[in-house]
Write a protein that holds these residues in place. Structure first.
Motif, PDB file in Angstrom:
ATOM      1  N   UNK A  79       0.833  -1.192   0.000  1.00 12.14           N
ATOM      2  CA  UNK A  79       0.000   0.000   0.000  1.00 12.14           C
ATOM      3  C   UNK A  79       0.870   1.244   0.000  1.00 12.14           C
ATOM      4  N   UNK A  80       0.246   2.351  -0.356  1.00 10.95           N
ATOM      5  CA  UNK A  80       0.853   3.676  -0.233  1.00 10.95           C
ATOM      6  C   UNK A  80      -0.202   4.560   0.424  1.00 10.95           C
ATOM      7  N   UNK A  81       0.266   5.453   1.283  1.00 11.77           N
ATOM      8  CA  UNK A  81      -0.683   6.295   2.017  1.00 11.77           C
ATOM      9  C   UNK A  81      -0.179   7.724   2.075  1.00 11.77           C
ATOM     10  N   UNK A  82      -1.113   8.641   2.239  1.00 13.83           N
ATOM     11  CA  UNK A  82      -0.774  10.052   2.404  1.00 13.83           C
ATOM     12  C   UNK A  82      -1.694  10.638   3.468  1.00 13.83           C
ATOM     13  N   UNK A  83      -1.111  11.426   4.339  1.00 18.09           N
ATOM     14  CA  UNK A  83      -1.864  12.219   5.297  1.00 18.09           C
ATOM     15  C   UNK A  83      -1.723  13.663   4.848  1.00 18.09           C
ATOM     16  N   UNK A  84      -2.833  14.269   4.480  1.00 17.11           N
ATOM     17  CA  UNK A  84      -2.827  15.640   3.986  1.00 17.11           C
ATOM     18  C   UNK A  84      -3.259  16.560   5.116  1.00 17.11           C
ATOM     19  N   UNK A 114       2.084  11.395  -5.450  1.00 19.55           N
ATOM     20  CA  UNK A 114       2.524  12.791  -5.391  1.00 19.55           C
ATOM     21  C   UNK A 114       1.819  13.637  -6.457  1.00 19.55           C
ATOM     22  N   UNK A 115       1.692  13.103  -7.657  1.00 19.08           N
ATOM     23  CA  UNK A 115       0.984  13.821  -8.721  1.00 19.08           C
ATOM     24  C   UNK A 115      -0.480  14.031  -8.345  1.00 19.08           C
ATOM     25  N   UNK A 116      -1.109  13.011  -7.790  1.00 15.02           N
ATOM     26  CA  UNK A 116      -2.508  13.114  -7.373  1.00 15.02           C
ATOM     27  C   UNK A 116      -2.678  14.121  -6.238  1.00 15.02           C
ATOM     28  N   UNK A 117      -1.752  14.109  -5.283  1.00 15.27           N
ATOM     29  CA  UNK A 117      -1.834  15.043  -4.164  1.00 15.27           C
ATOM     30  C   UNK A 117      -1.763  16.491  -4.665  1.00 15.27           C
ATOM     31  N   UNK A 122      -4.204  19.867  -3.790  1.00 17.78           N
ATOM     32  CA  UNK A 122      -3.468  21.113  -3.637  1.00 17.78           C
ATOM     33  C   UNK A 122      -2.208  21.024  -2.789  1.00 17.78           C
ATOM     34  N   UNK A 123      -1.675  19.827  -2.650  1.00 15.39           N
ATOM     35  CA  UNK A 123      -0.468  19.647  -1.835  1.00 15.39           C
ATOM     36  C   UNK A 123       0.722  20.287  -2.548  1.00 15.39           C
TER      37      UNK A 123
END
Length: 137
Positions: A79-84, A114-117, A122-123
């Motif tokens: 998995x890959x995860x991001x906390x915005x 990263x591209x999606x964020x 707006x990351x």
């Protein structure tokens, strides 16, 4: 949350239904050489994934974005995860079963996230925390 595609892999928004397949991936002891531990049980992993399906922290200040990494043969690799954060920053992490290391899968997954964020959330700045001893990261 969008499904993402990158270099032959698909990132699928993680949900509780992925717990069974991911429990097997996350049971790999090689993953935990430097930190953390495998899920204590399938039920615990399913409960965690159910909480994460909200895509928000309990106080609503963070977006919790989690994708499972699906290979072309339909196998889940990790998995890959991001906390915005409200600031526009994000923390990004990933975990793959050792059978999938050193194949460019993590790089492709993180690039897609990263591209999606940037495009969708707006990351402007992403961070990753890693152990210096973990040479694979």
């Amino acid at each position: 949350m969008n499904e993402l595609h990158a270099r032959g892999i698909t990132l699928v928004p993680q949900c509780a239904a992925h717990a069974d397949a991911m429990f097997t991936v996350l049971a790999d002891p090689a993953i935990y050489e430097f930190e953390n531990a495998p899920p204590t049980s399938l039920a615990a992993l399913r409960a965690r994934y159910t909480r994460l399906e909200t895509r928000r922290s309990p106080d609503g200040t963070q977006r919790w974005l989690n994708w499972v990494i699906r290979l072309p043969d339909d196998v889940l690799a990790g998995y890959v995860q991001a906390t915005v954060l409200a600031s526009g920053d994000a923390y990004v992490a990933y975990e793959l079963g050792s059978a999938h290391w050193r194949q460019g899968i993590a790089s492709a997954a993180v690039e897609a996230v990263l591209a999606e964020l940037a495009a969708t959330y707006g990351v402007q700045r992403a961070h990753a925390v890693l152990k210096a001893a973990n040479y694979r990261s």
